[in-house]
Enzyme design. Structure first.
Site, PDB file in Angstrom:
ATOM      1  N   LYS A 171      -4.831  -2.397  13.848  1.00 33.65           N
ATOM      2  CA  LYS A 171      -4.091  -1.413  14.634  1.00 33.65           C
ATOM      3  C   LYS A 171      -4.596  -1.445  16.074  1.00 33.65           C
ATOM      4  CE  LYS A 171      -2.985   1.575  10.718  1.00 33.65           C
ATOM      5  NZ  LYS A 171      -3.988   1.436   9.626  1.00 33.65           N
TER       6      LYS A 171
ATOM      7  N   ASP B 194     -12.036  -1.470   5.205  1.00 31.37           N
ATOM      8  CA  ASP B 194     -11.120  -2.608   5.021  1.00 31.37           C
ATOM      9  C   ASP B 194     -11.812  -3.933   5.335  1.00 31.37           C
ATOM     10  OD1 ASP B 194      -9.221  -0.661   4.535  1.00 31.37           O
ATOM     11  OD2 ASP B 194      -8.070  -1.011   6.360  1.00 31.37           O
TER      12      ASP B 194
ATOM     13  N   VAL C  32      -5.713  -0.003   2.775  1.00 31.38           N
ATOM     14  CA  VAL C  32      -5.806  -1.458   2.640  1.00 31.38           C
ATOM     15  C   VAL C  32      -6.896  -1.838   1.644  1.00 31.38           C
ATOM     16  CG1 VAL C  32      -6.444  -3.586   3.862  1.00 31.38           C
ATOM     17  CG2 VAL C  32      -4.790  -1.998   4.888  1.00 31.38           C
TER      18      VAL C  32
ATOM     19  N   SER D 241     -14.020   0.695   9.518  1.00 30.91           N
ATOM     20  CA  SER D 241     -13.245   0.846   8.282  1.00 30.91           C
ATOM     21  C   SER D 241     -13.809  -0.003   7.144  1.00 30.91           C
ATOM     22  CB  SER D 241     -11.799   0.426   8.545  1.00 30.91           C
ATOM     23  OG  SER D 241     -11.101   0.304   7.328  1.00 30.91           O
TER      24      SER D 241
ATOM     25  N   GLU E 146       0.842  -1.200   0.000  1.00 25.87           N
ATOM     26  CA  GLU E 146       0.000   0.000   0.000  1.00 25.87           C
ATOM     27  C   GLU E 146       0.875   1.248   0.000  1.00 25.87           C
ATOM     28  OE1 GLU E 146      -0.370   1.941   3.148  1.00 25.87           O
ATOM     29  OE2 GLU E 146      -0.453   0.430   4.744  1.00 25.87           O
TER      30      GLU E 146
HETATM   31 MN   LIG Z   1     -14.052   5.564   9.374  1.00 27.90          MN
END
Ligand SMILES: [Mn+2]
Ligand SMILES: [Mn+2]
Ligand SMILES: [Mn+2]
Lengths: 300, 300, 300
Positions: free
Chosen positions: A158, A141, A105, A139, A24
């Site tokens: 994370k 992701d 990502v 997210s 990325e």
């Molecule tokens: Mn967000």
């Protein structure tokens, strides 16, 4: 203007059936200052080459999606300003407006699939933010892992996120979460968490076989490989957890909200660890790049 | 019984490569009383024609999905009773039972895609309901935008919803949310909210280009264009927000729940604004129809 | 090693265009002790045969996905130890590692689609867990119903779940939820709940027609048929609800969390009903198998 342009190195690798690992680019444009970002990006690419695979860093440059950056493009991106941070929602807009964007990502997975690449190494994926039971901040992701057939190697989500909720959402979306070499989830800066991993494997070949089986079953999604940071580079949970808690408390006190929270937390953790959080971050990305290269060997 | 029947006007338009705009029908059957609903529906269709495009109002009539209604069908629908309100979940059932149903945003998107139409104008989309952190009440419109390649022009999400959470869910699902001509999200009856829009564009051509790029990338979803109501028609936020708050408070006091909440709120807001909320609603639908026609011009 | 192996009985049925009903296998490996599990599995298969259809119990055995088990395989599975419980997230891993796994609702739907089977009978689907507003614990069964074209016949969601939230999520995902023969949702052990069903039908043929229409519309998901347990077998809501409440309270008191909650609750409800909950569970699975067979007749 072509929609997608492959680097010379990637084109040659795919012609010759060599293993390839996607990378990325938000870590370059939004994760570190110049020139450290450029040095790190080159180092990670070289780690992949040293492992006998070919790196392909993804980025949108002037509206064209690049799969693999030429050396001068990487250097220019590392110094560029006003770079968009693109996810699934804004990737097409960034491209159609002829802008430059770094891929998160989710966007890197989309780019990898378009470029015919099955494995991708990053630091940590996005996930469910702390407080998401009230903010609904989750997210893209996670949904991407549910629908795009790329195996993502990360050191977990994370650690500033709500990791238990992130695991629940991944289960709901049907995403395999595979801890590498240990039964519990790694916690980004730390090797261990108190969370059992849904799945565990100790061989890159097994991960590659599971990736292939998923495709054979017609399941559209990817896999998340949660790879613990090497012991010599970790910040043990007992050290980092109180620091994360302090940074979170400060964010609340200071009324930091929405998109400002993540950069604030990362900056405070950097300060409170006297820079060690960044050293560990770089170490874990390199560690993930090496494992991704190994998985890629078993996928060609 | 054919599954989908196109109107004479739509068939001719598609033969000749003319721009087409889809329209929903719940606004006709569930949004206004007769004959105001019929007059409004005709007016919106004529706005699209005046802009050089062809309207296609979607509805299920006696089990057949109609893309574009003949004048007599529109008139009959405007007076029909016991019309289902169909979303993704109940569209097939409505059709297979031979019933008549008006299409919500989600069902209109499905119908538009089946009929080969890329742009759709409505008032406001459904979204995350206030209190959804406890009820989990989230409209199917959001997931539809994540998976069906239709650009929807609306004045944002209906302002009685939880708009910040709606934006979060759209981001999670990877949906581009593009404010038209301003940096912040419009708020249905009002031009402005205090919420920055994820994306902003000031040209129908740019919106059309982004729609095409999304398809070229193989991303299955649509786009939400958030188009502010014209200034002369808006109810400024300072006026409408206390009224929305009052209606919400009354709903709570009176124990209104579930499916009853939205009709209750809209009726109370109509009363408290002395009918102005409906006037603004009609104005914004017409404004969205015109912008959708302009986008459609750039998509043929 | 073939990826999917069909039983002799299934192969013959599909050659001859006979109706087929898929069955899950976690009820065998994780739902009851031996030999009761084997007896029940055989009984349910025989119910389907008695209704003129062919059963296909799904399971992963030594890495191969079996659609339909031979009598000796069923017997071995009923006594096997260390059997994985596989959902969408872990199905491919279980297979690629050559392990043995029982299929949940989500995995059975995936297997059924791969084997060309459109109808599947089970006890109750997974859903939104009580407390999910804080834990985000939502079964992958719901997203599966949103994306895999199999009609699932169940007695609703398991009553230990948060059924109102489960209905909301199914609506968000665009899943038709059809109560069979009554206007309200059944509640697993009880025929009635105080929740109106989104849809209601009283004919297997209508359910089959809706299934076909959904496919014709290009909608990828399935349908949930909520079939009330026969009156003579039910535990009325007035009796079972206080018992569920007591079991939930004990789980909270004893600090039972995560994956331990469901087995704890089912065991306590079994004890508090003096075994009647299991008798009802078996009766409702058989009842669902019979309705599924009838639907399957209309889908060949
Ligand atoms: Mn967000
Ligand atoms: Mn709703
Ligand atoms: Mn769960």
């Amino acid at each position: 203007m072509a929609m997608i342009t492959k680097s010379t190195e990637l084109l040659k690798a795919q012609e010759n059936g060599l293993p390839v690992v996607a990378l990325e680019s938000t870590i370059i444009t939004h994760g570190m200052p110049f020139p450290q970002n450029l040095e790190t990006a080159r180092m990670v690419e070289d780690d992949i080459r040293a492992a006998g695979a070919v790196p392909a860093t993804m980025a949108v440059i002037d509206g064209t999606l690049h799969a693999g950056l030429e050396p001068d493009q990487l250097e220019a991106l590392a110094q560029a300003r006003d770079v968009d941070k693109v996810s699934r929602a804004d990737m097409a807009v960034c491209m159609s407006l002829g802008r430059t964007g770094a891929t998160t990502v989710a966007a890197t997975m989309i780019a990898a699939r378009l470029a015919g690449i099955s494995v991708f190494a990053t630091g940590g994926i996005g996930g469910v933010h702390r407080g998401a039971e009230d903010t609904f901040d989750i997210s893209a992701d996670l949904a991407e892992l549910g629908q795009t057939a790329v195996t993502v190697v990360a050191a977990g989500a994370k650690a500033i996120l709500d990791v238990p909720k992130t695991l629940e959402v991944l289960e709901t979306y049907g995403v395999p979460v595979i801890a590498y070499g240990q039964p519990d989830m790694p916690a980004f800066w730390s090797r261990h968490s108190d969370l059992p991993a849904p799945l565990s494997m100790s061989s890159a070949q097994d991960i590659a076989k599971a990736h292939r089986m998923r495709a054979a079953l017609g399941l559209p999604g990817g896999q998340l490989v949660a790879n613990p940071v090497p012991e010599e580079d970790e910040i043990p949970a007992a050290q980092i957890n109180p620091i994360i808690a302090q940074a979170l408390a400060e964010a609340t006190e200071q009324g930091i909200t929405a998109k400002q929270v993540t950069p604030f937390l990362l900056q405070r953790i950097f300060e409170l660890t006297e820079g060690r959080s960044l050293v560990t971050n770089i170490a874990l990305v390199r560690n993930n790049a090496r494992l991704a290269a190994e998985i890629a060997h078993h996928l060609v």
